[in-house]
Motif scaffolding. Structure first.
Motif, PDB file in Angstrom:
ATOM      1  N   GLY A 158      56.369  98.249  47.881  1.00  0.00           N
ATOM      2  CA  GLY A 158      55.938  96.904  48.254  1.00  0.00           C
ATOM      3  C   GLY A 158      56.926  95.828  47.839  1.00  0.00           C
ATOM      4  N   LEU A 159      57.493  95.966  46.634  1.00  0.00           N
ATOM      5  CA  LEU A 159      58.417  94.950  46.128  1.00  0.00           C
ATOM      6  C   LEU A 159      59.792  95.024  46.779  1.00  0.00           C
ATOM      7  CD1 LEU A 159      57.525  95.066  42.318  1.00  0.00           C
ATOM      8  CD2 LEU A 159      56.999  93.224  43.933  1.00  0.00           C
ATOM      9  N   ASN A 160      60.155  96.187  47.311  1.00  0.00           N
ATOM     10  CA  ASN A 160      61.507  96.353  47.847  1.00  0.00           C
ATOM     11  C   ASN A 160      61.535  96.535  49.365  1.00  0.00           C
ATOM     12  OD1 ASN A 160      63.259  96.587  45.300  1.00  0.00           O
ATOM     13  ND2 ASN A 160      61.625  98.064  44.891  1.00  0.00           N
ATOM     14  N   PHE A 161      60.388  96.390  50.013  1.00  0.00           N
ATOM     15  CA  PHE A 161      60.326  96.689  51.440  1.00  0.00           C
ATOM     16  C   PHE A 161      61.205  95.745  52.264  1.00  0.00           C
ATOM     17  CE2 PHE A 161      58.455  96.941  55.704  1.00  0.00           C
ATOM     18  CZ  PHE A 161      58.440  98.311  55.873  1.00  0.00           C
ATOM     19  N   ASN A 162      61.341  94.502  51.820  1.00  0.00           N
ATOM     20  CA  ASN A 162      62.149  93.535  52.555  1.00  0.00           C
ATOM     21  C   ASN A 162      63.548  93.369  51.975  1.00  0.00           C
ATOM     22  OD1 ASN A 162      60.060  92.834  54.424  1.00  0.00           O
ATOM     23  ND2 ASN A 162      59.098  91.593  52.812  1.00  0.00           N
ATOM     24  N   SER A 163      63.912  94.283  51.059  1.00  0.00           N
ATOM     25  CA  SER A 163      65.227  94.195  50.420  1.00  0.00           C
ATOM     26  C   SER A 163      66.282  94.871  51.277  1.00  0.00           C
ATOM     27  CB  SER A 163      65.186  94.859  49.038  1.00  0.00           C
ATOM     28  OG  SER A 163      66.483  94.941  48.480  1.00  0.00           O
ATOM     29  N   ASP A 164      67.474  94.238  51.311  1.00  0.00           N
ATOM     30  CA  ASP A 164      68.604  94.822  52.025  1.00  0.00           C
ATOM     31  C   ASP A 164      69.611  95.449  51.064  1.00  0.00           C
ATOM     32  OD1 ASP A 164      67.684  94.008  54.555  1.00  0.00           O
ATOM     33  OD2 ASP A 164      68.504  91.989  54.248  1.00  0.00           O
ATOM     34  N   GLY A 165      69.313  95.423  49.776  1.00  0.00           N
ATOM     35  CA  GLY A 165      70.215  95.974  48.767  1.00  0.00           C
ATOM     36  C   GLY A 165      70.019  97.470  48.598  1.00  0.00           C
ATOM     37  N   ASN A 166      70.794  98.032  47.671  1.00  0.00           N
ATOM     38  CA  ASN A 166      70.703  99.462  47.400  1.00  0.00           C
ATOM     39  C   ASN A 166      70.203  99.747  45.994  1.00  0.00           C
ATOM     40  OD1 ASN A 166      71.564 100.515  49.918  1.00  0.00           O
ATOM     41  ND2 ASN A 166      73.677  99.947  49.433  1.00  0.00           N
ATOM     42  N   SER A 167      69.706  98.730  45.303  1.00  0.00           N
ATOM     43  CA  SER A 167      69.099  98.907  43.982  1.00  0.00           C
ATOM     44  C   SER A 167      67.876  98.013  43.896  1.00  0.00           C
ATOM     45  CB  SER A 167      70.096  98.560  42.862  1.00  0.00           C
ATOM     46  OG  SER A 167      70.510  97.215  42.962  1.00  0.00           O
ATOM     47  N   VAL A 168      66.950  98.344  43.000  1.00  0.00           N
ATOM     48  CA  VAL A 168      65.704  97.592  42.909  1.00  0.00           C
ATOM     49  C   VAL A 168      65.940  96.299  42.142  1.00  0.00           C
ATOM     50  CG1 VAL A 168      64.333  99.692  42.988  1.00  0.00           C
ATOM     51  CG2 VAL A 168      64.910  98.696  40.781  1.00  0.00           C
ATOM     52  N   GLY A 169      65.097  95.306  42.421  1.00  0.00           N
ATOM     53  CA  GLY A 169      65.214  94.017  41.744  1.00  0.00           C
ATOM     54  C   GLY A 169      64.489  94.004  40.412  1.00  0.00           C
ATOM     55  N   ASN A 170      64.654  92.903  39.684  1.00  0.00           N
ATOM     56  CA  ASN A 170      63.999  92.760  38.381  1.00  0.00           C
ATOM     57  C   ASN A 170      62.488  92.863  38.489  1.00  0.00           C
ATOM     58  OD1 ASN A 170      66.476  92.411  37.203  1.00  0.00           O
ATOM     59  ND2 ASN A 170      66.348  90.175  37.044  1.00  0.00           N
ATOM     60  N   GLY A 171      61.926  92.403  39.616  1.00  0.00           N
ATOM     61  CA  GLY A 171      60.472  92.402  39.781  1.00  0.00           C
ATOM     62  C   GLY A 171      59.877  93.796  39.670  1.00  0.00           C
ATOM     63  N   THR A 172      60.582  94.804  40.203  1.00  0.00           N
ATOM     64  CA  THR A 172      60.091  96.180  40.116  1.00  0.00           C
ATOM     65  C   THR A 172      60.012  96.637  38.668  1.00  0.00           C
ATOM     66  OG1 THR A 172      61.080  96.703  42.269  1.00  0.00           O
ATOM     67  CG2 THR A 172      60.514  98.562  40.840  1.00  0.00           C
ATOM     68  N   TYR A 173      61.074  96.394  37.897  1.00  0.00           N
ATOM     69  CA  TYR A 173      61.091  96.815  36.500  1.00  0.00           C
ATOM     70  C   TYR A 173      60.065  96.044  35.672  1.00  0.00           C
ATOM     71  CZ  TYR A 173      65.462  99.238  37.629  1.00  0.00           C
ATOM     72  OH  TYR A 173      66.405 100.068  38.180  1.00  0.00           O
ATOM     73  N   ILE A 174      59.891  94.753  35.981  1.00  0.00           N
ATOM     74  CA  ILE A 174      58.897  93.957  35.251  1.00  0.00           C
ATOM     75  C   ILE A 174      57.489  94.487  35.522  1.00  0.00           C
ATOM     76  CG2 ILE A 174      57.826  91.675  35.095  1.00  0.00           C
ATOM     77  CD1 ILE A 174      60.636  90.483  35.614  1.00  0.00           C
ATOM     78  N   ALA A 175      57.202  94.811  36.797  1.00  0.00           N
ATOM     79  CA  ALA A 175      55.889  95.369  37.150  1.00  0.00           C
ATOM     80  C   ALA A 175      55.654  96.692  36.419  1.00  0.00           C
ATOM     81  CB  ALA A 175      55.789  95.564  38.662  1.00  0.00           C
ATOM     82  N   PHE A 176      56.671  97.559  36.404  1.00  0.00           N
ATOM     83  CA  PHE A 176      56.556  98.839  35.697  1.00  0.00           C
ATOM     84  C   PHE A 176      56.372  98.618  34.198  1.00  0.00           C
ATOM     85  CE2 PHE A 176      58.267 102.513  38.456  1.00  0.00           C
ATOM     86  CZ  PHE A 176      57.709 101.968  39.592  1.00  0.00           C
ATOM     87  N   LEU A 177      57.082  97.642  33.646  1.00  0.00           N
ATOM     88  CA  LEU A 177      56.991  97.372  32.210  1.00  0.00           C
ATOM     89  C   LEU A 177      55.601  96.878  31.833  1.00  0.00           C
ATOM     90  CD1 LEU A 177      58.529  97.334  29.543  1.00  0.00           C
ATOM     91  CD2 LEU A 177      59.306  95.015  30.089  1.00  0.00           C
ATOM     92  N   ILE A 178      55.011  96.023  32.665  1.00  0.00           N
ATOM     93  CA  ILE A 178      53.651  95.531  32.403  1.00  0.00           C
ATOM     94  C   ILE A 178      52.654  96.687  32.434  1.00  0.00           C
ATOM     95  CG2 ILE A 178      51.771  94.124  33.333  1.00  0.00           C
ATOM     96  CD1 ILE A 178      53.928  92.144  34.309  1.00  0.00           C
ATOM     97  N   LEU A 179      52.761  97.537  33.464  1.00  0.00           N
ATOM     98  CA  LEU A 179      51.840  98.674  33.578  1.00  0.00           C
ATOM     99  C   LEU A 179      52.009  99.641  32.407  1.00  0.00           C
ATOM    100  CD1 LEU A 179      52.148  99.367  37.418  1.00  0.00           C
ATOM    101  CD2 LEU A 179      50.185  98.408  36.220  1.00  0.00           C
ATOM    102  N   THR A 180      53.270  99.887  32.011  1.00  0.00           N
ATOM    103  CA  THR A 180      53.512 100.785  30.877  1.00  0.00           C
ATOM    104  C   THR A 180      52.979 100.179  29.588  1.00  0.00           C
ATOM    105  OG1 THR A 180      55.536 101.499  31.994  1.00  0.00           O
ATOM    106  CG2 THR A 180      55.277 102.169  29.715  1.00  0.00           C
ATOM    107  N   GLY A 181      53.067  98.843  29.460  1.00  0.00           N
ATOM    108  CA  GLY A 181      52.495  98.166  28.297  1.00  0.00           C
ATOM    109  C   GLY A 181      50.994  98.358  28.208  1.00  0.00           C
ATOM    110  N   ILE A 182      50.329  98.382  29.363  1.00  0.00           N
ATOM    111  CA  ILE A 182      48.881  98.665  29.379  1.00  0.00           C
ATOM    112  C   ILE A 182      48.637 100.080  28.880  1.00  0.00           C
ATOM    113  CG2 ILE A 182      46.861  98.943  30.878  1.00  0.00           C
ATOM    114  CD1 ILE A 182      48.068  96.754  32.681  1.00  0.00           C
TER     115      ILE A 182
END
Length: 470
Positions: A189-213
């Motif tokens: 969902g976070l990278n569907f409109n991305s034209d890059g070849n690596s994930v953005g900070n938002g993906t890692y932040i979302a994962f970090l929040i979930l892992t913190g839970i």
């Protein structure tokens, strides 16, 4: 007179036997209402599942993106090598640590490494020279993973009654595997409109929040010593042997049941294929949008594959030896099928000398022929699940004794982690893509060939009494 004395002695013996039985299995009243629901063993195992949903599940989702979501997979490969090297070593001692600290505290400590690992990739996105931090976080994660899985095993097997163990294990594994599915969906969902070849900070932040839970959930769980099963018996968490006892028990398993050596290649290869699948096939060939979609379907395929293979191997109307051969044949054909198909893609792949100036054009979801490639990746996920289910089933067919099975499982995890460490390191030092692919194919087929005589010589329709003890 002698007869009367004997009768009294018999009555006294029966009475004391009943008292001993009552003393051994006291029945406690379970709480009711909201507290009863919260303290229910099924609820607590579900919470345990969500701990692994948020931590190992999201770790799987991150790895499944290829290169941890980065353009250059070298740092990710080195980090994974560190993860599995320390995991293979420290998992051996994790049971004794679990005994000293208790399962809830050990579970809590085991979650921290996952949050640190996800956070290290966020740091790498912000500071490109933080690769050493990611590798160090991987080494810490290996220690944490050993602790988490030791605690998980103790709690999952302690809470159900004897006739509920299959149900509780199913609850746990379903929730745990959904973690990778949800994590992959978030990334998609976070990278569907991305034209890059690596994930953005938002993906890692979302994962970090979930892992913190996930880190916080063990703090909310009931103390295992206060848990009461559904039949009213108090939970006694399983105790793991000391490292000296573990070494001796391992020696006894290998000495008394040497056929397990035939499973060593299968165990060693059981995570080897992740390197080529994640970092080469998915990580190198596709752009980040396609990688995210591939990853999402890969973990869905894992759930489907485990359900199908579990159903086949659990058909009690068919002899166990026949089921073993059927399971072996399905897996053998599946391994050949996916690797013959993969060969036609791999033969054109060459590791780039400079990843940032590589002329290779990444495949997107709109590229002609993408559908066939994602279907193949879906089959990768199914075969992975079939491989793991078959390995565990074969171990279960060798014995019903928990102590013996614990040693077999320990051998499995140690060899699995060692194989993964070698494969990830090979990728990190620049071993060619074709060599990684061929080594994967050869190891899997070799492992399967050696399993066949083990099935013939060792798997029986019923477990014999001599197989029940060390």
């Amino acid at each position: 007179m002698a007869t009367e004395d004997a009768r009294k002695a018999s009555l006294d013996e029966k009475s004391s036997g009943k008292e001993a039985e009552v003393a051994q299995d006291p029945v406690f009243e379970r709480p009711t209402g909201l507290k009863g629901f919260y303290a229910h063993p099924r609820t607590q195992v579900a919470m345990l599942g969500f701990v692994c949903f948020m931590c190992p599940g999201l770790f799987n989702a991150l790895n499944g993106l290829g290169g941890g979501g980065q353009l250059d997979s070298k740092t990710s490969a080195n980090a994974n090598s560190a993860v599995y090297a320390t995991f293979a070593f420290f998992a051996f001692f994790a049971g004794s640590i679990n005994n000293k600290l208790g399962s809830r505290a050990t579970l809590l400590l085991g979650t921290f490494g996952y949050a640190l690992y996800v956070g290290s990739y966020l740091a790498l996105n912000i500071h490109p020279n933080a690769g050493g931090f990611v590798i160090g976080a991987g080494a810490v994660l290996g220690i944490s993973a050993g602790l988490l899985w030791a605690a998980q095993g103790s709690l999952m097997l302690a809470y159900p009654t004897e006739d509920q163990k299959g149900q509780f294990i199913s609850i746990f594994w379903t929730i745990f595997n959904l973690g990778a599915v949800i994590g992959a969906a978030v990334s998609l969902g976070l990278n569907f409109n991305s034209d890059g070849n690596s994930v953005g900070n938002g993906t890692y932040i979302a994962f970090l929040i979930l892992t913190g839970i996930g880190v916080a959930i063990p703090l909310l769980m009931i103390d295992p010593a206060k848990m009461v099963r559904t039949d009213g018996t108090r939970v006694t968490t399983s105790r793991h042997p000391s490292w000296k006892s573990e070494l001796y028990g391992l020696y006894l398993v290998l000495r008394n049941d040497p056929w397990i050596f035939l499973l060593v290649p299968m165990f060693f290869a059981s995570n080897w294929f992740y390197t080529w699948q994640f970092n080469v096939y998915n990580g190198y060939m596709f752009d980040i949008k396609a990688r995210s979609l591939n990853n999402f379907l890969y973990w869905i395929a894992q759930i489907i594959g485990s359900i199908i293979m579990g159903f086949i191997l659990d058909q009690k109307k068919i002899r166990r030896t026949t089921r073993a051969y059927v399971g072996w044949a399905i897996l053998f054909v599946a391994v050949w099928f996916i690797h013959i198909w993969s060969f036609f893609y791999q033969k054109d792949l060459v590791r780039p000398a400079d990843p940032e100036n590589d002329p290779f054009v990444k495949i997107s979801i709109h590229t002609p022929g993408y559908a066939a490639k994602i279907i193949l990746y879906f089959f990768f996920g199914m075969v992975d699940a079939i491989w793991q289910i078959t390995a565990y089933w074969l171990m279960g067919a060798m014995s019903n004794d928990p102590a013996k099975l614990a040693h077999m499982s320990g051998i499995y995890k140690a060899l699995q982690s060692a194989g993964a460490a070698v494969a990830w390191r090979a990728d990190a030092v620049g071993v060619s893509y074709s060599s990684l692919f061929i080594s994967t194919w050869v190891l899997l087929i070799g492992g399967m060939i050696l399993v066949l005589p083990m099935i013939y010589l060792r798997v029986k329709d019923h477990t014999e009494p001599e197989d029940e003890t060390l």
